[in-house]
Design a protein around this motif. Structure first.
Motif, PDB file in Angstrom:
ATOM      1  N   PRO A  13      46.343 -25.733  33.496  1.00  0.00           N
ATOM      2  CA  PRO A  13      47.611 -26.400  33.196  1.00  0.00           C
ATOM      3  C   PRO A  13      47.434 -27.908  33.044  1.00  0.00           C
ATOM      4  O   PRO A  13      46.556 -28.513  33.682  1.00  0.00           O
ATOM      5  N   PRO A  14      48.250 -28.537  32.220  1.00  0.00           N
ATOM      6  CA  PRO A  14      48.100 -29.966  31.954  1.00  0.00           C
ATOM      7  C   PRO A  14      48.128 -30.837  33.203  1.00  0.00           C
ATOM      8  O   PRO A  14      47.444 -31.869  33.258  1.00  0.00           O
ATOM      9  N   GLU A  15      48.903 -30.451  34.211  1.00  0.00           N
ATOM     10  CA  GLU A  15      49.026 -31.307  35.391  1.00  0.00           C
ATOM     11  C   GLU A  15      47.735 -31.401  36.203  1.00  0.00           C
ATOM     12  O   GLU A  15      47.612 -32.277  37.067  1.00  0.00           O
ATOM     13  N   GLU A  16      46.757 -30.547  35.921  1.00  0.00           N
ATOM     14  CA  GLU A  16      45.474 -30.630  36.624  1.00  0.00           C
ATOM     15  C   GLU A  16      44.526 -31.653  35.995  1.00  0.00           C
ATOM     16  O   GLU A  16      43.514 -32.012  36.596  1.00  0.00           O
ATOM     17  N   LEU A  17      44.850 -32.110  34.789  1.00  0.00           N
ATOM     18  CA  LEU A  17      43.927 -32.964  34.053  1.00  0.00           C
ATOM     19  C   LEU A  17      43.663 -34.288  34.749  1.00  0.00           C
ATOM     20  O   LEU A  17      42.553 -34.808  34.719  1.00  0.00           O
ATOM     21  N   ARG A  18      44.680 -34.870  35.385  1.00  0.00           N
ATOM     22  CA  ARG A  18      44.491 -36.167  36.032  1.00  0.00           C
ATOM     23  C   ARG A  18      43.339 -36.130  37.032  1.00  0.00           C
ATOM     24  O   ARG A  18      42.431 -36.983  36.971  1.00  0.00           O
ATOM     25  N   ASP A  19      43.346 -35.172  37.931  1.00  0.00           N
ATOM     26  CA  ASP A  19      42.308 -35.110  38.951  1.00  0.00           C
ATOM     27  C   ASP A  19      40.944 -34.803  38.342  1.00  0.00           C
ATOM     28  O   ASP A  19      39.920 -35.329  38.799  1.00  0.00           O
ATOM     29  N   VAL A  20      40.918 -33.975  37.315  1.00  0.00           N
ATOM     30  CA  VAL A  20      39.650 -33.639  36.673  1.00  0.00           C
ATOM     31  C   VAL A  20      39.072 -34.862  35.958  1.00  0.00           C
ATOM     32  O   VAL A  20      37.874 -35.161  36.077  1.00  0.00           O
ATOM     33  N   ALA A  21      39.905 -35.572  35.200  1.00  0.00           N
ATOM     34  CA  ALA A  21      39.422 -36.754  34.485  1.00  0.00           C
ATOM     35  C   ALA A  21      38.923 -37.814  35.451  1.00  0.00           C
ATOM     36  O   ALA A  21      37.879 -38.442  35.219  1.00  0.00           O
ATOM     37  N   ARG A  22      39.635 -38.022  36.531  1.00  0.00           N
ATOM     38  CA  ARG A  22      39.198 -39.015  37.512  1.00  0.00           C
ATOM     39  C   ARG A  22      37.904 -38.590  38.184  1.00  0.00           C
ATOM     40  O   ARG A  22      37.021 -39.425  38.435  1.00  0.00           O
ATOM     41  N   ALA A  23      37.754 -37.293  38.477  1.00  0.00           N
ATOM     42  CA  ALA A  23      36.506 -36.802  39.061  1.00  0.00           C
ATOM     43  C   ALA A  23      35.351 -37.005  38.089  1.00  0.00           C
ATOM     44  O   ALA A  23      34.248 -37.411  38.490  1.00  0.00           O
ATOM     45  N   ALA A  24      35.584 -36.742  36.812  1.00  0.00           N
ATOM     46  CA  ALA A  24      34.549 -36.947  35.803  1.00  0.00           C
ATOM     47  C   ALA A  24      34.172 -38.415  35.688  1.00  0.00           C
ATOM     48  O   ALA A  24      32.992 -38.774  35.559  1.00  0.00           O
ATOM     49  N   GLN A 255      30.097 -26.265  28.394  1.00  0.00           N
ATOM     50  CA  GLN A 255      31.375 -25.547  28.451  1.00  0.00           C
ATOM     51  C   GLN A 255      31.401 -24.580  29.628  1.00  0.00           C
ATOM     52  O   GLN A 255      30.573 -23.673  29.699  1.00  0.00           O
ATOM     53  N   PRO A 256      32.356 -24.730  30.548  1.00  0.00           N
ATOM     54  CA  PRO A 256      32.512 -23.756  31.626  1.00  0.00           C
ATOM     55  C   PRO A 256      33.289 -22.532  31.130  1.00  0.00           C
ATOM     56  O   PRO A 256      33.642 -22.443  29.949  1.00  0.00           O
ATOM     57  N   LEU A 257      33.566 -21.629  32.018  1.00  0.00           N
ATOM     58  CA  LEU A 257      34.480 -20.529  31.731  1.00  0.00           C
ATOM     59  C   LEU A 257      35.812 -20.824  32.435  1.00  0.00           C
ATOM     60  O   LEU A 257      35.865 -21.628  33.371  1.00  0.00           O
ATOM     61  N   PRO A 258      36.902 -20.213  31.979  1.00  0.00           N
ATOM     62  CA  PRO A 258      38.214 -20.574  32.513  1.00  0.00           C
ATOM     63  C   PRO A 258      38.353 -20.445  34.025  1.00  0.00           C
ATOM     64  O   PRO A 258      39.124 -21.187  34.639  1.00  0.00           O
ATOM     65  N   GLU A 259      37.618 -19.540  34.643  1.00  0.00           N
ATOM     66  CA  GLU A 259      37.745 -19.347  36.090  1.00  0.00           C
ATOM     67  C   GLU A 259      36.978 -20.376  36.910  1.00  0.00           C
ATOM     68  O   GLU A 259      37.103 -20.430  38.135  1.00  0.00           O
ATOM     69  N   ASP A 260      36.183 -21.229  36.266  1.00  0.00           N
ATOM     70  CA  ASP A 260      35.413 -22.244  36.993  1.00  0.00           C
ATOM     71  C   ASP A 260      36.279 -23.442  37.353  1.00  0.00           C
ATOM     72  O   ASP A 260      37.205 -23.809  36.620  1.00  0.00           O
ATOM     73  N   ASP A 261      35.963 -24.076  38.472  1.00  0.00           N
ATOM     74  CA  ASP A 261      36.665 -25.281  38.916  1.00  0.00           C
ATOM     75  C   ASP A 261      36.282 -26.439  37.989  1.00  0.00           C
ATOM     76  O   ASP A 261      35.123 -26.859  37.978  1.00  0.00           O
ATOM     77  N   PRO A 262      37.207 -26.980  37.211  1.00  0.00           N
ATOM     78  CA  PRO A 262      36.829 -27.982  36.213  1.00  0.00           C
ATOM     79  C   PRO A 262      36.336 -29.291  36.806  1.00  0.00           C
ATOM     80  O   PRO A 262      35.431 -29.926  36.246  1.00  0.00           O
ATOM     81  N   ALA A 263      36.902 -29.731  37.917  1.00  0.00           N
ATOM     82  CA  ALA A 263      36.450 -30.987  38.527  1.00  0.00           C
ATOM     83  C   ALA A 263      35.027 -30.840  39.076  1.00  0.00           C
ATOM     84  O   ALA A 263      34.179 -31.718  38.886  1.00  0.00           O
ATOM     85  N   GLU A 264      34.763 -29.731  39.750  1.00  0.00           N
ATOM     86  CA  GLU A 264      33.428 -29.480  40.277  1.00  0.00           C
ATOM     87  C   GLU A 264      32.430 -29.317  39.140  1.00  0.00           C
ATOM     88  O   GLU A 264      31.278 -29.748  39.240  1.00  0.00           O
ATOM     89  N   TYR A 265      32.872 -28.711  38.052  1.00  0.00           N
ATOM     90  CA  TYR A 265      31.986 -28.538  36.898  1.00  0.00           C
ATOM     91  C   TYR A 265      31.578 -29.893  36.317  1.00  0.00           C
ATOM     92  O   TYR A 265      30.394 -30.117  36.023  1.00  0.00           O
ATOM     93  N   CYS A 266      32.528 -30.790  36.165  1.00  0.00           N
ATOM     94  CA  CYS A 266      32.211 -32.129  35.648  1.00  0.00           C
ATOM     95  C   CYS A 266      31.247 -32.861  36.576  1.00  0.00           C
ATOM     96  O   CYS A 266      30.315 -33.542  36.125  1.00  0.00           O
ATOM     97  N   ARG A 267      31.462 -32.718  37.880  1.00  0.00           N
ATOM     98  CA  ARG A 267      30.563 -33.357  38.844  1.00  0.00           C
ATOM     99  C   ARG A 267      29.157 -32.792  38.721  1.00  0.00           C
ATOM    100  O   ARG A 267      28.170 -33.519  38.727  1.00  0.00           O
ATOM    101  N   TRP A 268      29.047 -31.462  38.598  1.00  0.00           N
ATOM    102  CA  TRP A 268      27.745 -30.807  38.461  1.00  0.00           C
ATOM    103  C   TRP A 268      27.009 -31.295  37.215  1.00  0.00           C
ATOM    104  O   TRP A 268      25.815 -31.624  37.277  1.00  0.00           O
ATOM    105  N   VAL A 269      27.716 -31.375  36.089  1.00  0.00           N
ATOM    106  CA  VAL A 269      27.096 -31.839  34.846  1.00  0.00           C
ATOM    107  C   VAL A 269      26.608 -33.280  34.997  1.00  0.00           C
ATOM    108  O   VAL A 269      25.476 -33.615  34.625  1.00  0.00           O
TER     109      VAL A 269
END
Length: 278
Positions: A13-24, A255-269
């Protein structure tokens, strides 16, 4: 050096993007790419938010389907983002998925003609030119942006088939290849693009940490792609990235899969794979 990025899937959902972008941004990720899949997140609005939430992160829109938009509106949106965020803005355009375009009554009889006309007019507008054109799909009468970007952004063009790849080399500064493209297909695409000057080649690559091959195989079978993706340790992922770079990719966006945590994925990359990529 190969640019390494990650994708934020619009299945979140769009409201999760803020935390993901900041984590990245905190993790030092090179680039975060957003998809405008129907009928999920809006690419322009999501990218504007991600850019505003961050300080250094480059954000790609991969991609804005041209049947959706009047080219003057596209130019206004891109110019506004570019004036506010400079070279952190990476705008991408493409045909869009034809079934989705049909759903909204925007499917073009000749997608290639539409993309050529749209990209040509868009580049001219972003360079501050006055544009008058009477094409099959694009009609402009003495249109000029009042606020063109001081430095026009590179234009990314999504392509897959031979004709669109050749067109991307003619009208774009960069080409975007979809997930499921193999290194061999990247090399073949590079030859078809045949751009006359410097040209970025971006490839989206499904990549998962650890023993995740079974998940990628299921993804491959669902979408009928020729390439499964990368899985394993950070070293193994980096070796896979190197194979794409050797084939001609200048940017590899994982590219992750939809079930992956996007913030953790960005950190891992950014923190585990990026240091191992040349």
């Amino acid at each position: 050096m190969t640019t390494l990025g990650a994708i934020y899937l619009p299945q979140h959902p769009p409201e999760e993007l803020r935390d993901v972008a900041r984590a990245a941004d905190r993790a030092g990720l090179d680039e975060l790419w957003l998809w405008e899949d129907c009928f999920l997140n809006g690419g322009v609005s999501a990218s504007a938010a991600a850019l505003a939430f961050t300080e250094r992160l480059r954000v790609g829109i991969g991609i804005m389907p041209v049947p959706f938009r009047n080219v003057a509106a596209t130019a206004m949106e891109v110019a506004t983002l570019s004036r506010m965020f400079g070279d952190r803005v990476l705008p991408g355009i493409g045909h869009g998925v034809q079934e989705w375009m049909a759903q909204v009554g925007a499917r073009a009889a000749s997608p290639l003609t539409l993309l050529r006309e749209h990209a040509t007019a868009l580049r001219a507008l972003l360079h501050g030119e006055e544009v008058t054109v009477s094409g099959r799909y694009v009609q402009l009468d003495a249109v000029r942006l009042d606020w063109p970007p001081p430095s026009p952004p590179a234009l990314y063009v999504a392509a897959g088939g031979p004709k669109t790849l050749a067109l991307a080399g003619q009208v774009g500064d960069a080409t975007v290849l979809a997930g499921g493209t193999s290194p061999a297909e990247v090399a073949a695409a590079r030859d078809l693009i045949a751009a006359p000057g410097p040209h970025e080649l971006v490839v989206f690559v499904p990549a998962l940490p650890g023993d995740s091959a079974h998940r990628l195989i299921a993804w491959q079978e669902k979408y009928k792609h020729s390439f499964t993706g990368l899985s394993g340790s950070p070293t193994e992922i980096a070796e896979g990235v190197a194979s794409f770079a050797a084939a001609g990719a200048t940017k590899v966006i994982l590219q992750p899969l939809p079930e992956d945590d996007p913030a953790e994925y960005c950190r891992w990359v950014a923190e585990e794979v990026r240091p191992l990529v040349g």
